[in-house]
Design a protein around this motif. Structure first.
Motif, PDB file in Angstrom:
ATOM      1  N   ARG A  50      55.056  47.514  35.026  1.00 23.25           N
ATOM      2  CA  ARG A  50      55.803  46.928  33.913  1.00 23.25           C
ATOM      3  C   ARG A  50      57.290  47.010  34.211  1.00 23.25           C
ATOM      4  O   ARG A  50      57.708  47.767  35.075  1.00 23.25           O
ATOM      5  CB  ARG A  50      55.512  47.665  32.620  1.00 23.25           C
ATOM      6  N   ILE A  51      58.050  46.239  33.449  1.00 24.30           N
ATOM      7  CA  ILE A  51      59.502  46.371  33.508  1.00 24.30           C
ATOM      8  C   ILE A  51      59.912  47.301  32.378  1.00 24.30           C
ATOM      9  O   ILE A  51      59.576  47.057  31.215  1.00 24.30           O
ATOM     10  CB  ILE A  51      60.187  44.991  33.350  1.00 24.30           C
ATOM     11  N   HIS A  52      60.581  48.392  32.748  1.00 20.72           N
ATOM     12  CA  HIS A  52      61.185  49.281  31.753  1.00 20.72           C
ATOM     13  C   HIS A  52      62.679  49.167  32.002  1.00 20.72           C
ATOM     14  O   HIS A  52      63.208  49.736  32.951  1.00 20.72           O
ATOM     15  CB  HIS A  52      60.684  50.705  31.895  1.00 20.72           C
ATOM     16  N   PHE A  53      63.343  48.405  31.156  1.00 18.13           N
ATOM     17  CA  PHE A  53      64.681  47.909  31.436  1.00 18.13           C
ATOM     18  C   PHE A  53      65.682  48.994  31.802  1.00 18.13           C
ATOM     19  O   PHE A  53      66.441  48.837  32.752  1.00 18.13           O
ATOM     20  CB  PHE A  53      65.178  47.088  30.243  1.00 18.13           C
ATOM     21  N   GLN A  54      65.711  50.087  31.066  1.00 19.36           N
ATOM     22  CA  GLN A  54      66.731  51.108  31.330  1.00 19.36           C
ATOM     23  C   GLN A  54      66.560  51.767  32.691  1.00 19.36           C
ATOM     24  O   GLN A  54      67.489  52.366  33.219  1.00 19.36           O
ATOM     25  CB  GLN A  54      66.779  52.148  30.225  1.00 19.36           C
ATOM     26  N   LYS A  55      65.391  51.653  33.288  1.00 22.35           N
ATOM     27  CA  LYS A  55      65.140  52.270  34.586  1.00 22.35           C
ATOM     28  C   LYS A  55      65.451  51.331  35.753  1.00 22.35           C
ATOM     29  O   LYS A  55      65.324  51.714  36.912  1.00 22.35           O
ATOM     30  CB  LYS A  55      63.699  52.760  34.672  1.00 22.35           C
ATOM     31  N   GLU A  56      65.839  50.100  35.440  1.00 20.73           N
ATOM     32  CA  GLU A  56      66.161  49.126  36.492  1.00 20.73           C
ATOM     33  C   GLU A  56      67.616  49.295  36.938  1.00 20.73           C
ATOM     34  O   GLU A  56      68.457  49.778  36.180  1.00 20.73           O
ATOM     35  CB  GLU A  56      65.951  47.703  35.965  1.00 20.73           C
ATOM     36  N   SER A  57      67.923  48.852  38.141  1.00 19.18           N
ATOM     37  CA  SER A  57      69.304  48.881  38.630  1.00 19.18           C
ATOM     38  C   SER A  57      70.115  47.832  37.865  1.00 19.18           C
ATOM     39  O   SER A  57      69.546  46.872  37.330  1.00 19.18           O
ATOM     40  CB  SER A  57      69.341  48.555  40.119  1.00 19.18           C
ATOM     41  N   PRO A  58      71.431  47.978  37.812  1.00 17.59           N
ATOM     42  CA  PRO A  58      72.248  46.965  37.123  1.00 17.59           C
ATOM     43  C   PRO A  58      72.037  45.543  37.653  1.00 17.59           C
ATOM     44  O   PRO A  58      71.998  44.589  36.874  1.00 17.59           O
ATOM     45  CB  PRO A  58      73.685  47.450  37.340  1.00 17.59           C
ATOM     46  N   ALA A  59      71.870  45.394  38.952  1.00 18.16           N
ATOM     47  CA  ALA A  59      71.638  44.055  39.516  1.00 18.16           C
ATOM     48  C   ALA A  59      70.314  43.482  39.006  1.00 18.16           C
ATOM     49  O   ALA A  59      70.239  42.302  38.633  1.00 18.16           O
ATOM     50  CB  ALA A  59      71.645  44.106  41.042  1.00 18.16           C
ATOM     51  N   ARG A  60      69.273  44.312  38.996  1.00 16.36           N
ATOM     52  CA  ARG A  60      67.971  43.858  38.464  1.00 16.36           C
ATOM     53  C   ARG A  60      68.080  43.577  36.970  1.00 16.36           C
ATOM     54  O   ARG A  60      67.487  42.625  36.469  1.00 16.36           O
ATOM     55  CB  ARG A  60      66.893  44.917  38.710  1.00 16.36           C
ATOM     56  N   GLN A  61      68.808  44.410  36.241  1.00 22.52           N
ATOM     57  CA  GLN A  61      68.978  44.189  34.808  1.00 22.52           C
ATOM     58  C   GLN A  61      69.606  42.818  34.560  1.00 22.52           C
ATOM     59  O   GLN A  61      69.145  42.082  33.680  1.00 22.52           O
ATOM     60  CB  GLN A  61      69.844  45.294  34.187  1.00 22.52           C
ATOM     61  N   ARG A  62      70.625  42.468  35.314  1.00 27.93           N
ATOM     62  CA  ARG A  62      71.271  41.156  35.142  1.00 27.93           C
ATOM     63  C   ARG A  62      70.284  40.022  35.450  1.00 27.93           C
ATOM     64  O   ARG A  62      70.238  39.029  34.738  1.00 27.93           O
ATOM     65  CB  ARG A  62      72.511  41.055  36.029  1.00 27.93           C
ATOM     66  N   LYS A  63      69.514  40.195  36.508  1.00 23.29           N
ATOM     67  CA  LYS A  63      68.530  39.173  36.891  1.00 23.29           C
ATOM     68  C   LYS A  63      67.468  39.018  35.795  1.00 23.29           C
ATOM     69  O   LYS A  63      67.105  37.897  35.423  1.00 23.29           O
ATOM     70  CB  LYS A  63      67.868  39.560  38.219  1.00 23.29           C
ATOM     71  N   ILE A  64      66.982  40.130  35.271  1.00 21.36           N
ATOM     72  CA  ILE A  64      65.956  40.097  34.224  1.00 21.36           C
ATOM     73  C   ILE A  64      66.512  39.450  32.959  1.00 21.36           C
ATOM     74  O   ILE A  64      65.864  38.587  32.352  1.00 21.36           O
ATOM     75  CB  ILE A  64      65.418  41.517  33.951  1.00 21.36           C
ATOM     76  N   LEU A  65      67.722  39.846  32.551  1.00 21.90           N
ATOM     77  CA  LEU A  65      68.321  39.249  31.347  1.00 21.90           C
ATOM     78  C   LEU A  65      68.548  37.752  31.526  1.00 21.90           C
ATOM     79  O   LEU A  65      68.331  36.975  30.592  1.00 21.90           O
ATOM     80  CB  LEU A  65      69.635  39.949  30.991  1.00 21.90           C
ATOM     81  N   ALA A  66      68.985  37.352  32.704  1.00 24.76           N
ATOM     82  CA  ALA A  66      69.188  35.919  32.956  1.00 24.76           C
ATOM     83  C   ALA A  66      67.872  35.156  32.797  1.00 24.76           C
ATOM     84  O   ALA A  66      67.833  34.076  32.196  1.00 24.76           O
ATOM     85  CB  ALA A  66      69.775  35.698  34.353  1.00 24.76           C
ATOM     86  N   ALA A  67      66.787  35.722  33.312  1.00 25.75           N
ATOM     87  CA  ALA A  67      65.484  35.064  33.176  1.00 25.75           C
ATOM     88  C   ALA A  67      65.038  35.035  31.720  1.00 25.75           C
ATOM     89  O   ALA A  67      64.535  34.011  31.232  1.00 25.75           O
ATOM     90  CB  ALA A  67      64.440  35.789  34.038  1.00 25.75           C
ATOM     91  N   ILE A  68      65.226  36.137  31.008  1.00 25.26           N
ATOM     92  CA  ILE A  68      64.806  36.205  29.601  1.00 25.26           C
ATOM     93  C   ILE A  68      65.566  35.194  28.752  1.00 25.26           C
ATOM     94  O   ILE A  68      64.975  34.532  27.891  1.00 25.26           O
ATOM     95  CB  ILE A  68      64.973  37.640  29.054  1.00 25.26           C
ATOM     96  N   THR A  69      66.854  35.066  28.983  1.00 28.31           N
ATOM     97  CA  THR A  69      67.643  34.146  28.152  1.00 28.31           C
ATOM     98  C   THR A  69      67.285  32.684  28.402  1.00 28.31           C
ATOM     99  O   THR A  69      67.649  31.827  27.604  1.00 28.31           O
ATOM    100  CB  THR A  69      69.159  34.375  28.329  1.00 28.31           C
ATOM    101  N   GLU A  70      66.558  32.405  29.465  1.00 21.16           N
ATOM    102  CA  GLU A  70      66.099  31.038  29.743  1.00 21.16           C
ATOM    103  C   GLU A  70      64.732  30.739  29.127  1.00 21.16           C
ATOM    104  O   GLU A  70      64.291  29.593  29.108  1.00 21.16           O
ATOM    105  CB  GLU A  70      66.048  30.790  31.255  1.00 21.16           C
TER     106      GLU A  70
END
Length: 177
Positions: A50-70
């Motif tokens: 699973r993705i547990h957001f707070q445990k992701e690196s900042p670069a991954r967090q940005r990538k995940i948020l970009a995908a979610i906002t789409e």
């Protein structure tokens, strides 16, 4: 004029207790659930369940948020200054209130420490808002539905503030509790 068909919306809920209680309820049309799940599952790293957001690196967090906002989703945020049981009851009840008219399914991330309380609160809320027959609710572990990763990410970003909140601001609406 015949009645308008009822929208079929699925809502996924997670929380943050950093400063009070902040709950995120990410909703999407039933028709978008499968594609949204595939998109999110495609973001998993090898070996990740699973993705547990707070445990992701900042670069991954940005990538995940970009995908979610789409994705075809909209997220409501419910905040209270304290993270106590009354605040939790108020937030969950407000989420049901807002989902009652168009919601088909409500999935709350399962927290063993609040499981019985959440079940009882949801049981009463669907009766208060007269959606017992139309809104199915369940409490699930986050690895069981990738759509639970959306509110996890958005509630974290909103609570973190700064550039993180700015990245998700257009995807989130604050709602009264």
């Amino acid at each position: 004029m015949p009645p308008r068909p009822r929208a079929r919306i699925h809502t996924f809920v997670d929380e943050n207790k950093t400063r009070g209680l902040l709950m995120a309820a990410a909703s999407c049309p039933a028709s978008a659930v499968s594609i949204n799940r595939r998109t999110l599952a495609g973001l998993l790293m090898p070996g990740q369940r699973r993705i547990h957001f707070q445990k992701e690196s900042p670069a991954r967090q940005r990538k995940i948020l970009a995908a979610i906002t789409e994705l075809d989703t909209a997220t409501n945020l419910y905040a209270t200054p304290r993270a106590d049981v009354e605040s939790r009851r108020r937030c969950l009840t407000a989420i049901v209130r807002d989902a009652a008219r168009t919601g088909e399914r409500l999935v709350v991330e399962r927290d063993e420490s609040t499981l019985d309380f959440d079940r009882q609160t949801l049981y009463h809320a669907v009766r208060i808002y007269d959606c017992v027959e139309t809104l199915q609710y369940e409490l699930l572990a986050p690895h069981l539905d990738p759509l639970l990763w959306i509110p996890d990410a958005l509630v974290w970003a909103w609570a973190k503030g700064g550039e993180w909140r700015e990245q998700v601001r257009e995807s989130c609406t604050t709602r009264p509790v």
